[in-house]
Design an enzyme around this catalytic site. Structure first.
Site, PDB file in Angstrom:
ATOM      1  N   ASP A   1       0.822  -1.260   0.000  1.00 21.26           N
ATOM      2  CA  ASP A   1      -0.002   0.020  -0.018  1.00 21.26           C
ATOM      3  C   ASP A   1       1.022   1.252  -0.101  1.00 21.26           C
ATOM      4  OD1 ASP A   1      -2.741   1.119   0.206  1.00 21.26           O
ATOM      5  OD2 ASP A   1      -1.630   1.919   2.228  1.00 21.26           O
TER       6      ASP A   1
ATOM      7  N   GLU B   1       1.483  -0.334  -5.323  1.00 20.73           N
ATOM      8  CA  GLU B   1       0.340   0.760  -5.551  1.00 20.73           C
ATOM      9  C   GLU B   1       1.337   2.047  -5.536  1.00 20.73           C
ATOM     10  OE1 GLU B   1      -3.559   2.729  -3.684  1.00 20.73           O
ATOM     11  OE2 GLU B   1      -1.753   2.423  -2.503  1.00 20.73           O
TER      12      GLU B   1
END
Length: 522
Positions: free
Chosen positions: A233, A270
């Site tokens: 993330d 990401e």
């Protein structure tokens, strides 16, 4: 035509025919071509997926009971959104990096899930949130109350009397953002840095002790628990935006450390940014999400015009390949941070089906968001794009979660899976057909991409080819039947490999009904 040599071959062809597709050469569909990480991955928000104990919250045992469904659908891996203990429903603010949230089950439940997934050749990727922790994490609580805490250096601090640092963003380098990322510590003259919000204080990767702690966390999940990879993330925000080289180097460092415990480690990052910003991350994160492609597919199907979709996709892929020839292009339509694809196309089933067909025939290693395969809808705020999966009619559904009241997928708004399985024209069967088509094709899994311009408005045309197979892919994005005259250089593509409506093929022309796909083989 050769006879199929196995029951699996017969069933493969039968399933595709049931869905309304035409596959003359069943034998060509009988052998699985894709191998993860080049296969399809299915993203799950555990809280909404499947409830095993009736408490209304999705859990690990519920997921375990659905592994056969996932296998049958054609996915080769699952990406599980955060499962660590956390005070929030989404769990992107972790309070224990070594635990499982009690709502979801236990560490033993998760190990059993991984074991059962591996039995079915399904890999397991878990969300790893290391850009920040929760403000309720014991590290932060101790660091906040004690300037001499051993965890003080795990976070980024500045004093209220240092406005220049606050303006710049972080003491370790100028950040393009302003003071909104600094948060006052109650009852103190100190501020701490949290890029996303005050409940998520950033971890300080300039601290050698913190870096070693992160390596320890990674080693635990790979070696002690047995996961196959991490979805990372906020991978772009480990260091401030104006220290991109430090970000790039960190992921190389992290990957090398993880390879010591799992030589086949899979890391997908990401990095939500244009291709030129994304590219350098591929040295440490060989798989990155392709946000550009998802937007481009949605635009193309909404406008019923392919435009530069295929040419731009090739351009981006070529750029990435120059950075890392082994990169994995993690393509997708939408994910847990975006309006669901069915809502992005205003509920138009034909356009949603065409988006799926494009995703699964263009190059990439696709990710599917849970519920996409039954046409679930959802628009921001985030809770409404993470609504409960519909397994069956409400009266019969023993696994549907009830932790929230759905706005877009309540009873009667979307056909549940059980009903769609009985309908050969359903979204479910469309997904399953194209998943199988892709998984069993060398060209669609591994082939290079050649964009084509056949001067036909509403048509997306391209060739996918490798040493084993060459396919001409034609998608009609419009509602009208299109007649396409094939130029001489494509005359060799005269064998129908796949069609999902009543297309007609002659020696020099192809008639393609609205919102349908024809694939020709050389």
């Amino acid at each position: 035509m050769k006879k199929p040599n196995s029951f699996r071959s017969i069933m493969a062809g039968a399933l595709l025919l049931l869905s309304g597709a035409t596959i003359p050469n069943v034998q060509a569909q009988s052998v699985q071509a894709s191998q993860w990480p080049r296969g399809v991955t299915y993203e799950i928000f555990v809280q909404s997926f499947a409830d095993s104990n009736g408490d209304g919250i999705g859990d690990i045992k519920g997921m375990t009971s659905k592994l056969d469904y996932l296998k049958n659908l054609g996915v080769e891996a699952v990406w599980l959104m955060p499962m660590n203990p956390s005070p929030s429903y989404h769990k992107y603010d972790v309070t224990d990096y070594y635990g499982i949230h009690p709502d979801y089950g236990t560490l033993e439940d998760f190990k059993a899930f991984i074991k059962e997934a591996h039995k079915r050749n399904i890999k397991v990727v878990m969300d790893m949130v290391i850009n920040h922790s929760s403000s309720k994490h014991p590290w932060f609580l101790d660091a906040a109350k004690n300037e001499n805490s051993p965890y003080r250096d795990y976070y980024v601090w500045t004093h209220k009397n240092d406005p220049q640092t606050q303006k710049e963003g972080r003491p370790t380098g100028a950040d393009s953002d302003n003071t909104q990322h600094w948060h006052k510590l109650e009852g103190s003259d100190w501020l701490y840095y949290g890029y996303f919000y005050g409940g998520m204080p950033d971890l300080n990767f300039d601290s050698p002790k913190l870096r070693e702690e992160v390596f320890k966390i990674g080693r635990f999940w790979f070696s002690e628990v047995g996961v196959d990879g991490f979805r990372l993330d906020a991978a772009r925000h480990i260091f401030p935006d104006e220290r991109p080289t430090d970000n790039h180097n960190w992921w190389v460092y992290f990957r090398n450390e993880m390879k010591k415990v799992n030589k086949d480690v899979y890391l997908v990052g990401e990095v939500w940014a244009p291709a030129e910003v994304v590219g350098p991350y591929l040295k440490g994160l060989p798989a990155l999400f392709n946000f550009d492609m998802g937007y481009a597919i949605t635009k193309a199907v909404n406008e019923e015009e392919a435009g530069d979709l295929v040419a731009n996709h090739k351009k981006i892929r070529d750029f990435y390949q120059n950075v890392n020839p082994e990169y994995v292009d993690a393509t997708f339509l939408t994910n847990h941070d975006q309006n669901r694809i069915m809502s992005a196309v205003n509920g138009d089933v034909n356009k949603a089906k065409m988006a799926t067909a494009l995703l699964l025939t263009l190059p990439g290693s696709p990710y599917l968001y849970y519920g996409e395969e039954i046409g679930m809808k959802g628009m921001k705020p985030d809770e409404n794009i993470r609504e409960p999966f519909l397994w069956d009619a409400k009266a019969k559904d023993k696994n549907r979660t009830t932790w929230m009241q759905p706005k877009y997928n309540a009873e009667g708004m979307v056909k549940p899976l059980a009903a769609q399985m009985k309908d050969k024209n359903s979204m479910y069967h469309h997904y399953k057909t194209f998943l199988q088509l892709r998984n069993n094709s060398q060209a669609l899994t591994y082939g290079e991409l050649e964009p084509l311009n056949l001067n036909t408005k509403g048509l997306s045309a391209f060739v996918r080819a490798n040493e084993q197979q060459s396919l001409l892919v034609l998608h009609n994005l419009s509602k009208e039947t299109l007649t396409v005259n094939l130029p001489q250089n494509l005359a060799g593509y005269d064998d129908i490999y796949f069609k999902n409506k009543g297309a007609k093929v002659s020696k020099s022309a192809v008639s393609i009904p609205g919102y349908s796909t024809v694939i020709l083989k050389k």
